[in-house]
Design an enzyme around this catalytic site. Structure first.
Site, PDB file in Angstrom:
ATOM      1  N   CYS A  15       9.559  69.250  30.405  1.00  0.00           N
ATOM      2  CA  CYS A  15       9.161  68.633  29.941  1.00  0.00           C
ATOM      3  C   CYS A  15       8.727  70.257  28.236  1.00  0.00           C
ATOM      4  CB  CYS A  15       8.279  68.002  28.815  1.00  0.00           C
ATOM      5  SG  CYS A  15       7.175  67.767  27.668  1.00  0.00           S
ATOM      6  N   ASP A  28       5.914  72.613  13.067  1.00  0.00           N
ATOM      7  CA  ASP A  28       6.962  72.368  13.874  1.00  0.00           C
ATOM      8  C   ASP A  28       8.385  73.440  13.642  1.00  0.00           C
ATOM      9  OD1 ASP A  28       8.430  69.036  14.265  1.00  0.00           O
ATOM     10  OD2 ASP A  28       9.745  70.476  13.806  1.00  0.00           O
ATOM     11  N   ASN A  60       6.509  58.931  16.255  1.00  0.00           N
ATOM     12  CA  ASN A  60       7.729  58.424  16.683  1.00  0.00           C
ATOM     13  C   ASN A  60       7.576  57.969  18.119  1.00  0.00           C
ATOM     14  OD1 ASN A  60       8.459  58.874  13.614  1.00  0.00           O
ATOM     15  ND2 ASN A  60       9.160  60.656  14.533  1.00  0.00           N
ATOM     16  N   GLY A  85      12.589  56.786  16.899  1.00  0.00           N
ATOM     17  CA  GLY A  85      12.844  58.536  16.026  1.00  0.00           C
ATOM     18  C   GLY A  85      12.697  59.283  17.103  1.00  0.00           C
ATOM     19  N   HIS A 123       6.847  63.762  24.722  1.00  0.00           N
ATOM     20  CA  HIS A 123       5.228  64.172  24.879  1.00  0.00           C
ATOM     21  C   HIS A 123       5.303  64.030  24.269  1.00  0.00           C
ATOM     22  CE1 HIS A 123       2.589  67.151  26.985  1.00  0.00           C
ATOM     23  NE2 HIS A 123       1.639  66.994  25.625  1.00  0.00           N
ATOM     24  N   HIS A 170       3.005  62.669  20.751  1.00  0.00           N
ATOM     25  CA  HIS A 170       2.852  63.900  19.459  1.00  0.00           C
ATOM     26  C   HIS A 170       2.963  63.074  17.862  1.00  0.00           C
ATOM     27  CE1 HIS A 170       7.271  63.592  19.429  1.00  0.00           C
ATOM     28  NE2 HIS A 170       6.833  63.549  18.729  1.00  0.00           N
ATOM     29  N   HIS A 208       2.679  63.537  13.731  1.00  0.00           N
ATOM     30  CA  HIS A 208       3.703  64.343  13.590  1.00  0.00           C
ATOM     31  C   HIS A 208       1.984  64.718  11.616  1.00  0.00           C
ATOM     32  CE1 HIS A 208       7.964  65.296  14.467  1.00  0.00           C
ATOM     33  NE2 HIS A 208       7.464  63.635  14.871  1.00  0.00           N
TER      34      HIS A 208
HETATM   35  P1  5GP Z   1       9.691  63.459  17.245  1.00  0.00           P
HETATM   36  O1  5GP Z   1      11.240  62.902  16.474  1.00  0.00           O
HETATM   37  O2  5GP Z   1      10.011  63.173  19.051  1.00  0.00           O
HETATM   38  O3  5GP Z   1       8.829  62.562  16.608  1.00  0.00           O
HETATM   39  O4  5GP Z   1       9.945  64.955  17.105  1.00  0.00           O
HETATM   40  C1  5GP Z   1      10.153  65.632  17.763  1.00  0.00           C
HETATM   41  C2  5GP Z   1       9.938  67.409  17.101  1.00  0.00           C
HETATM   42  O5  5GP Z   1       9.704  68.363  17.922  1.00  0.00           O
HETATM   43  C3  5GP Z   1      10.655  66.638  16.000  1.00  0.00           C
HETATM   44  O6  5GP Z   1      10.363  67.457  14.080  1.00  0.00           O
HETATM   45  C4  5GP Z   1      11.297  68.895  16.101  1.00  0.00           C
HETATM   46  O7  5GP Z   1      11.396  69.846  15.449  1.00  0.00           O
HETATM   47  C5  5GP Z   1       9.942  69.397  17.252  1.00  0.00           C
HETATM   48  N1  5GP Z   1      10.437  70.523  18.306  1.00  0.00           N
HETATM   49  C6  5GP Z   1      11.673  70.426  19.211  1.00  0.00           C
HETATM   50  N2  5GP Z   1      11.583  71.193  19.727  1.00  0.00           N
HETATM   51  C7  5GP Z   1      11.024  71.846  19.210  1.00  0.00           C
HETATM   52  C8  5GP Z   1      10.604  73.552  19.957  1.00  0.00           C
HETATM   53  O8  5GP Z   1      10.778  74.064  21.185  1.00  0.00           O
HETATM   54  N3  5GP Z   1       9.269  74.156  19.632  1.00  0.00           N
HETATM   55  C9  5GP Z   1       8.912  73.290  17.973  1.00  0.00           C
HETATM   56  N4  5GP Z   1       7.759  74.149  17.725  1.00  0.00           N
HETATM   57  N5  5GP Z   1       9.326  72.299  17.295  1.00  0.00           N
HETATM   58  C10 5GP Z   1      10.087  71.716  17.978  1.00  0.00           C
HETATM   59 ZN    ZN Z   2       5.075  66.973  27.798  1.00  0.00          ZN
END
Ligand code: 5GP
Ligand code: ZN
Length: 123
Positions: free
Chosen positions: A4, A30, A96, A102, A107, A109, A111
């Site tokens: 992860c 992000d 999300n 989306g 893991h 999270h 935003h």
């Molecule tokens: P999701 O679409 O799963 O809600 O959002 C995942 C977020 O994680 C995305 O906005 C993406 O830009 C961010 N993200 C993915 N990989 C990394 C990473 O390695 N480092 C950071 N800081 N953000 C990440």
């Molecule tokens: Zn994790």
């Protein structure tokens, strides 16, 4: 979870721009910000999605939500009220969940996205 990416960020195996850390949570910027302020709040414990939480996670979920306004303020997008009670500033909080929600990183999270209605331009 060994595979992860966010667990690796928690373990500092992958660098990130940390905005907050305690025993239970990490918040970091992000990598592809959608607005001037865009950071993620994650529990250090690996939970895949919001739908994988249950009553045992209530305390964690409450604390994660409560961190959002505090960190938003520190990052410069908190809510303000002037002497007349006029509100300004603010941010969007977003979790999300699953493919149709989306979610890209599995893991849990949240935003926190701040700026002058940064999501309007995406409509
Ligand atoms: P999701 O679409 O799963 O809600 O959002 C995942 C977020 O994680 C995305 O906005 C993406 O830009 C961010 N993200 C993915 N990989 C990394 C990473 O390695 N480092 C950071 N800081 N953000 C990440
Ligand atoms: Zn994790």
């Amino acid at each position: 979870m060994s595979n992860c990416i966010f667990c690796k960020i928690v373990a500092k195996q992958i660098p990130s721009s940390v905005v907050y850390e305690d025993d239970e949570f990490l918040a970091f910027k992000d990598i592809h910000p959608a607005a001037p302020v865009h950071f993620l709040i994650i529990p250090k414990q690996h939970v895949e999605t919001l739908s994988d939480t249950s009553t045992e996670h209530m305390s964690m979920l409450g604390k994660m939500l409560a961190l959002a306004p505090r960190l938003a303020k520190e990052q410069g997008c908190g809510l303000s009220r002037d002497a007349d009670g006029q509100v300004s500033g603010g941010y969007k909080t977003l979790i999300n969940t699953g493919p149709d929600g989306g979610q890209e990183v599995y893991h849990l999270h949240m935003h926190v996205i701040g700026g002058p209605q940064p999501w309007r331009g995406q409509r």
